[in-house]
Structure formats: structure tokens, C-alpha cells
Motif scaffolding. Structure first.
Motif, PDB file in Angstrom:
ATOM      1  N   ALA A 185      -5.790   1.684   4.468  1.00 45.59           N
ATOM      2  CA  ALA A 185      -6.187   0.296   4.726  1.00 45.59           C
ATOM      3  C   ALA A 185      -7.441   0.302   5.580  1.00 45.59           C
ATOM      4  O   ALA A 185      -7.526   1.020   6.575  1.00 45.59           O
ATOM      5  CB  ALA A 185      -5.063  -0.441   5.445  1.00 45.59           C
TER       6      ALA A 185
ATOM      7  N   LEU B 278      -1.817  -0.539  -7.521  1.00 44.77           N
ATOM      8  CA  LEU B 278      -1.573  -1.743  -6.730  1.00 44.77           C
ATOM      9  C   LEU B 278      -1.003  -2.870  -7.596  1.00 44.77           C
ATOM     10  O   LEU B 278      -0.110  -3.604  -7.167  1.00 44.77           O
ATOM     11  CB  LEU B 278      -2.865  -2.190  -6.051  1.00 44.77           C
ATOM     12  CG  LEU B 278      -3.186  -1.463  -4.741  1.00 44.77           C
ATOM     13  CD1 LEU B 278      -4.612  -1.740  -4.307  1.00 44.77           C
ATOM     14  CD2 LEU B 278      -2.211  -1.882  -3.641  1.00 44.77           C
TER      15      LEU B 278
ATOM     16  N   LEU C 143       0.822  -1.209   0.000  1.00 42.11           N
ATOM     17  CA  LEU C 143       0.000   0.000   0.000  1.00 42.11           C
ATOM     18  C   LEU C 143       0.856   1.260   0.000  1.00 42.11           C
ATOM     19  O   LEU C 143       0.508   2.262  -0.633  1.00 42.11           O
ATOM     20  CB  LEU C 143      -0.953  -0.003   1.199  1.00 42.11           C
ATOM     21  CG  LEU C 143      -2.349  -0.589   0.947  1.00 42.11           C
ATOM     22  CD1 LEU C 143      -2.268  -2.047   0.505  1.00 42.11           C
ATOM     23  CD2 LEU C 143      -3.219  -0.480   2.191  1.00 42.11           C
TER      24      LEU C 143
END
Length: 381
Positions: free
Chosen positions: A320, A372, A307
Motif C-alpha cells: 500500500a 484485486l 490487499l
């Protein structure tokens, strides 16, 4: 923002509404073979030309085969994209996609055909390549047709165990500070079924000769609801959701069934709820069984570096988050530690009339997924 992420997200967003319209046009409730096959036909049309399409047996019996859309490259890293094509909406209540202001409204739009569209867009972006695109050895998009009501294990976990990352495209969300969030923690999910067996009798002439299954199931529902402790250590939610009993207005019902939805950080809590249901109430026998247990997911530690790298590629923070709803990501996380969920667009009213995707969220959520993917493949390299 990374140049490839920016360019690819723009291309995905340009066609996302049209692709979503095509996929939502197909009514595909869980277990319907024809709907699943029609969805797979749309997926084939939207997939990159360089991809191969494979059909693999579904985890649930009497379902159409699941589908894997696969790209192979000459780089390193294997990335799994994950979604589902089935919905909870029956054919008679299906609604095609329509625009209502900023909302793209239609059955299954947010859960999760909007996410499927972004996953297909990511697959096309990787297939298009370019000097600044990430390299890979293999990228696969797995779309299942039974996520909404699978009672057994997910059979595909071993096939993809050990891959470098899994990105699941359930609906996206924002963090409290307004930044984009992804899901790295989910509760376990359970379905409790309570079946009652009593004695029928004439409701007017001889009601006391009967053993009322409906009343007994009401007691069972109260027993389950009493276990509901969402602020406790297990964050357990125990919610009776459906009750069916009786066939005629003038007959004491002799049978019935209660369904309850259970969510917890600990799967063992589901057995404790089941044990709280009495075996006999007013002469009615109650049989309580767990019809479905899905594991919890907690990939916070494994995904933290991922992340952070994706945030740098985005040029903005990526948060998150956790969620109570079940997902196939929970099955994959033990086999692929770098598992992240909630990469679909933002929207609302999942499983309800008026389900929608926010059109304005398509591009930023595509950016998140692309960043990502690039972070996973860079880490693998």
C-alpha cells in the motif's frame, strides 16, 4: 499464482501494446470534443462484445459525453473500473506511440491510456468467464474526458455509490523493496488563481504613472511559495506554476494572472494559502481565488483486507502506497470505501515530452489488477 489471474494476465499482455498504439494514436487534449469522440470509438472497438456502451453527461460543461462500458452477470458483487481519456498534450505536440528500447513512448501513454488499456483487458477477461473466473452481478468501466482540468465536482459519484469496489488505473509504481505497489492514499489538490489589476503607462516616458501588475504578481508568487512546507503536518506543497502579464515591451502591464498548484493532506490548508496573498501590492489589486479543490483520499484501513487477499492470489506481496497527485479515485473513495488506485502500468514523464510506458510492466500490473478484482468480487460474495 491463481490460475485465472495468470492466464488472463498473459492474454492482456499479448495485445496490450497494440491496443495502446490505437488509443495513443488519437490526440485527445482536455476539452476537445473530436478527440474525445475518436477515443470513445477506439474504446468501443476494444471492449468485449458482451458489453453495453452508454454515454453519460460529462462533469464539465462543453465537453463530449463520458462513456460507461458495462457487463452484467448472474453472480454477486458490483465493481467499478475508473479511468480517463483526456491528456494535457495539445494537438500540435501530440506524438503517436513508438518503441524506444523497453519504453513505449507517446502522448498520454502513462497518463493514462496505458491504464485504460489494462482496464479494458480486465473487462474482457471477466466477460470471457471460465470455470475459475470470478462471478459478478455488474462490472462497469467509467472513462471520463475531463480529468486533467475539471474545476467542479465529479457528477458520477452518486451513480456508483455503494458499489463493492472501485479500481482506478492511474500509473503504477514499485514499493521501495521492489514489490508491486498500489495507491490507497492521496493528497487533496487545489488550484489557486490570482488575478491582478493595475494601471497601464508608457514604460519609457511615464513608468511611475503606472501600477505594475507583473511585479505585484511576483510578490504574490513569493507569498504562496513561502507557505510551501512539504515536511510539515499537512505535507503542504504550494508551487507557483504559470504567470502571464503584459502585452507589449514598452508598456507597464496593467493586468495579469498567476496560477499555483497546491497539495495537502488537509483541504483547509488551501484557504490558508489563499489568505496569505496580499490584497494590494504597489497600488495593484490582487484577487486570489481557489479555482479547483479536489478531496484527499485515505482508504488504507478499508482496503487492508483486500490487499492481503490479492497478495495471496498473486503469490507475492502487494504494498500500500501514497501519492501526491490528484485522481478521480479521490472523488469515489468516500462513496466506495474499497477504492484502490495506481493499477496502470509503470512508466514516466507524465505531462512532459517523452512520456512512456515500460513494456515489461504490462503483464505484472495486469496480474495486480486481476487479483484485486477477484478479491473484491469474492469479498462481495
Amino acid at each position: 499464482m491463481d490460475a485465472w489471474v495468470q492466464r488472463a494476465a498473459e492474454q492482456i499482455a499479448e495485445r496490450a501494446e497494440r491496443d495502446l498504439e490505437a488509443l495513443v494514436a488519437v490526440s485527445s487534449p482536455s476539452g476537445d470534443r473530436h478527440g474525445a469522440e475518436d477515443c470513445v470509438a477506439v474504446v468501443r472497438a476494444l471492449a468485449p462484445a458482451a458489453a453495453t456502451v452508454e454515454r453519460i453527461p460529462c462533469s464539465s460543461p462543453d465537453h463530449a459525453d463520458d462513456v460507461v462500458v458495462r457487463l452484467r452477470g448472474d453472480g454477486s458483487g458490483r465493481l467499478l473500473l475508473l479511468g480517463h481519456l483526456d491528456t494535457v498534450v495539445p494537438h500540435e505536440r501530440h506524438a503517436p506511440l513508438r518503441r524506444a528500447g523497453e519504453q513505449l513512448t507517446g502522448s498520454g501513454s502513462i497518463d493514462m491510456k496505458g491504464g485504460d488499456v489494462l482496464a479494458l483487458g480486465l473487462l474482457r477477461a471477466l466477460a470471457d468467464g471460465g470455470p475459475d473466473a470470478p462471478g459478478f452481478a455488474e462490472v462497469a468501466l467509467l472513462l471520463v474526458v475531463d480529468e486533467e482540468w475539471r474545476t467542479g465536482p465529479m457528477v458520477h459519484v452518486e451513480r456508483f455509490a455503494g458499489w463493492d469496489g472501485c479500481l482506478c488505473f492511474e500509473a503504477g509504481e514499485l514499493a521501495p523493496d521492489g514489490s508491486d505497489a498500489v495507491i490507497v492514499r492521496r493528497k487533496a489538490a487545489g488550484t489557486l488563481r490570482v488575478r491582478a489589476r493595475g494601471v497601464a503607462a508608457h514604460a519609457g516616458a511615464a513608468p511611475d504613472r503606472g501600477r505594475n501588475a507583473l511585479l505585484a504578481l511576483g510578490v504574490a508568487a513569493q507569498a504562496v511559495a513561502a507557505q510551501h512546507t512539504p515536511t510539515g503536518d499537512d505535507r503542504l506543497t504550494a508551487v507557483p506554476t504559470t504567470l502571464h502579464s503584459g502585452d507589449a515591451f514598452n508598456v507597464v502591464p496593467d493586468a495579469g494572472e498567476l496560477i499555483c498548484d497546491l497539495r495537502s493532506d488537509r483541504t483547509a490548508a488551501f484557504e490558508e494559502v489563499r489568505a496569505a496573498v496580499p490584497a494590494v501590492v504597489g497600488g495593484v489589486t490582487l484577487d486570489a481565488q481557489l479555482a479547483r479543490v479536489w478531496p484527499a483520499m485515505d482508504s488504507r484501513a478499508a482496503t487492508a483486507p483486500l490487499l492481503e487477499a490479492a497478495s495471496a492470489l498473486l503469490g507475492r506481496p502487494l504494498a500500500a502506497a501514497g501519492r501526491g497527485g490528484a485522481s478521480d479515485a479521490s472523488h469515489m473513495a468516500p462513496a466506495i470505501p474499497f477504492t484502490v488506485d495506481g493499477l496502470g502500468p509503470r512508466g514516466g514523464r507524465a505531462h512532459a515530452p517523452g512520456e512512456f510506458v515500460l513494456e515489461a510492466s504490462l503483464r505484472p500490473r495486469a496480474e495486480v489488477a486481476l487479483a484485486l478484482a477477484q478479491a473484491v468480487l469474492a469479498h462481495a460474495g
